[in-house]
Design an enzyme around this catalytic site. Structure first.
Site, short mmCIF file in Angstrom:
data_model
loop_
_atom_site.label_atom_id
_atom_site.label_comp_id
_atom_site.label_asym_id
_atom_site.label_seq_id
_atom_site.Cartn_x
_atom_site.Cartn_y
_atom_site.Cartn_z
N ARG A 42 0.93 -1.18 -0.16
CA ARG A 42 -0.11 0.21 0.00
C ARG A 42 0.96 1.36 -0.01
O ARG A 42 2.20 1.18 0.18
CB ARG A 42 -1.01 0.14 1.07
CG ARG A 42 -0.72 -0.78 2.56
CD ARG A 42 0.42 0.07 3.29
NE ARG A 42 0.26 1.30 3.20
CZ ARG A 42 1.25 2.39 3.59
NH1 ARG A 42 2.31 1.78 3.59
NH2 ARG A 42 1.05 3.51 3.68
N GLY A 43 0.28 2.19 -0.22
CA GLY A 43 1.03 3.66 -0.23
C GLY A 43 1.10 3.88 -1.90
O GLY A 43 1.40 3.19 -2.55
N ALA A 44 0.83 5.05 -2.15
CA ALA A 44 0.66 5.29 -3.60
C ALA A 44 1.60 4.94 -4.42
O ALA A 44 1.53 4.31 -5.53
CB ALA A 44 0.26 6.96 -3.83
N ARG B 263 -7.40 -0.65 -6.84
CA ARG B 263 -7.61 0.44 -5.73
C ARG B 263 -7.80 1.65 -6.70
O ARG B 263 -7.16 2.16 -7.63
CB ARG B 263 -6.66 0.63 -4.68
CG ARG B 263 -6.58 -0.37 -3.70
CD ARG B 263 -5.52 -0.18 -2.52
NE ARG B 263 -6.18 0.74 -1.51
CZ ARG B 263 -5.58 1.39 -0.56
NH1 ARG B 263 -4.36 1.03 -0.54
NH2 ARG B 263 -6.32 1.95 0.44
N GLN C 142 -1.64 2.26 9.92
CA GLN C 142 -0.43 2.54 9.26
C GLN C 142 0.86 3.23 10.19
O GLN C 142 2.16 3.04 9.78
CB GLN C 142 -0.70 3.11 7.75
CG GLN C 142 -1.23 2.23 6.86
CD GLN C 142 -2.90 2.63 6.92
OE1 GLN C 142 -3.37 2.96 7.93
NE2 GLN C 142 -3.54 2.57 5.78
N ASP D 88 -2.30 10.80 -2.00
CA ASP D 88 -2.56 9.61 -3.06
C ASP D 88 -3.00 10.31 -4.34
O ASP D 88 -2.71 9.66 -5.27
CB ASP D 88 -3.57 9.06 -2.37
CG ASP D 88 -3.14 7.99 -1.50
OD1 ASP D 88 -3.05 8.18 -0.23
OD2 ASP D 88 -2.96 6.67 -1.74
N ASN E 32 -5.73 12.23 0.59
CA ASN E 32 -4.62 11.49 1.39
C ASN E 32 -5.33 10.47 2.26
O ASN E 32 -6.58 10.93 2.78
CB ASN E 32 -3.75 12.15 1.97
CG ASN E 32 -2.52 11.69 2.50
OD1 ASN E 32 -1.95 10.75 1.84
ND2 ASN E 32 -2.14 11.80 3.99
N LYS E 33 -4.73 9.91 3.02
CA LYS E 33 -5.28 9.02 4.31
C LYS E 33 -6.44 9.70 5.12
O LYS E 33 -6.19 10.80 5.50
CB LYS E 33 -4.18 8.39 5.00
CG LYS E 33 -4.54 7.28 6.24
CD LYS E 33 -5.50 6.33 5.81
CE LYS E 33 -4.83 5.64 4.64
NZ LYS E 33 -5.98 4.78 4.01
O1 MRU Z 1 -4.33 3.04 2.39
P1 MRU Z 1 -2.85 3.59 2.06
O2 MRU Z 1 -2.09 2.69 3.23
O3 MRU Z 1 -2.34 3.01 0.91
O4 MRU Z 1 -2.71 4.95 2.17
C1 MRU Z 1 -1.49 5.57 2.10
C2 MRU Z 1 -1.66 7.03 2.02
O5 MRU Z 1 -2.58 7.72 2.37
C3 MRU Z 1 -0.18 7.80 2.03
O6 MRU Z 1 -0.08 8.86 2.79
C4 MRU Z 1 -0.04 8.09 0.57
O7 MRU Z 1 -0.31 7.02 -0.30
C5 MRU Z 1 1.37 8.46 0.28
S1 MRU Z 1 2.60 7.34 0.37
C6 MRU Z 1 4.12 8.10 0.02
#
Ligand code: MRU
Length: 353
Positions: A48-50, A91, A202, A243, A253-254
């Site tokens: 996970r993470g963009a 996703r 996270q 994201d 973002n999250k």
């Molecule tokens: O749901 P996730 O864990 O994939 O969400 C991740 C985030 O929101 C991060 O802040 C974002 O992807 C940036 S990662 C460099």
């Protein structure tokens, strides 16, 4: 380089991912050989993470080519298209997924027109080298983001961070968490306040795991505590990842990022978004047009196997929120720091190479 890799390609056509659902208590690597399993791993948040999602999708395409039994190139092009379509559904919010797949599609289209009498093995190599390029470039982008951010970080700084944006969320190093890491590595006295980031934690699980390994001083705080620290805790700045940053600077973002940004503004604390230009979506005008992923109810009703709510409660579980650009002090990219007016300045930086 980190002691672990979020994702890597192994000889023989295997994509190996560190299973982030099991961290920090278990370090388990999962091996994938099909694009269907890669897509499922993205959906299930093994990775996970963009930026990490983008790299995983690119490797999913390379994997499809590698293991294909297609008799001719046209059949392989068809297979790659099917893989692309499935990976796109894994996703919805992080634009890096679509960016990486668009780049793979363009590379394959280019191969098609430029390689006369090309072979299946040439296309296999071409897809793999493009996926490797996406992965390698991500690490470079993250380090460049850190370098541009350093003048913004005081020599002694308390910094609030949300979610996980480190080596685990990228191919290596990280964006917002990479900035905190770099400030520490450069000898700044950093104290990171790490939002635990409900519901999947996270921050408490992954960012704490990374910062601990790097020796960066930090405290884990519950999400609801960030307002308290912004008002009373000598916080110098907030830095988060993204994201999707759209053309006017609105940023997905999250979930919980918006709350943090509003309270930061109320207390005159700078609020920075750190994101590579691969996270900028110029085709979307405002944050209202971003699809926000709704995740399963059990993420809210349970922590691991433990149920924390009564049986059968109704749940809303948006994985992301949109922070309007007006709350963002600046967006830190690998090409430099972008300040308002965002519409104009994002467009300018996207034209630069
Ligand atoms: O749901 P996730 O864990 O994939 O969400 C991740 C985030 O929101 C991060 O802040 C974002 O992807 C940036 S990662 C460099």
């Amino acid at each position: 380089m980190s002691a672990f890799r979020s994702i890597e390609w192994l000889e023989g056509g295997i994509v190996r991912m560190l299973d982030q659902r099991k961290l920090p208590l278990e370090t388990t690597y999962n091996d994938y050989t099909t694009y269907q399993d890669v897509a499922q791993a993205i959906t299930d948040m093994v990775i996970r993470g963009a930026p990490a999602i983008g790299a995983a999708a690119a490797y999913g395409i390379a994997l499809t080519a590698h293991h294909s039994a297609a008799a001719d190139l046209d059949s392989l092009y068809d297979e790659l298209e099917v893989a692309d379509q499935l990976l796109r559904k894994s996703r919805p919010t992080a634009v890096n997924l679509f960016w990486a797949l668009d780049r793979m599609v363009a590379h394959i289209a280019n191969f098609k027109v430029s390689t006369e009498n090309g072979s299946i093995s040439q296309l296999q190599s071409a897809t793999l080298s493009e996926a490797h390029a996406i992965a390698a470039e991500d690490v470079e982008l993250n380090r460049a983001i850190g370098k541009h951010a350093m003048p913004l970080i005081p020599d002694k700084a308390t910094i609030i961070h949300h979610c996980n944006t480190g080596s685990l969320a990228t191919v290596d190093y990280g964006t917002a968490l990479g900035i905190i890491r770099m400030a520490h590595e450069e000898g700044k006295q950093v104290m990171a306040l790490i939002d635990e980031t409900r519901p999947r934690l996270q921050g408490g699980r992954l960012s704490a795991y990374e910062l601990k390994a790097q020796g960066v001083p930090f405290k884990v705080i519950v999400d609801g505590a960030s307002g308290h620290f912004l008002r009373t805790g000598d916080v110098n700045l907030c830095v988060v990842g993204a994201d999707r940053v759209v053309a006017n600077g609105d940023t997905a973002n999250k979930i919980g990022t918006y709350n943090l940004a509003v309270v930061a503004r109320e207390n005159n604390i700078p609020f920075y978004v750190a994101a590579p230009t691969t996270t900028i979506d110029m085709a979307t005008a405002t944050g209202d047009e971003i699809e926000i992923e709704e995740r399963p109810a059990h993420e809210v009703t349970h922590v691991d196997a433990s149920q924390i709510t009564p049986d059968d409660v109704a749940v809303a579980n948006p994985a992301f929120d949109v922070t309007p650009a007006k709350y963002i002090t600046a967006i830190i990219t690998e090409r430099g720091v972008v300040y308002p007016p965002f519409e104009e300045n994002i467009a300018r930086i996207m034209r630069e190479k």
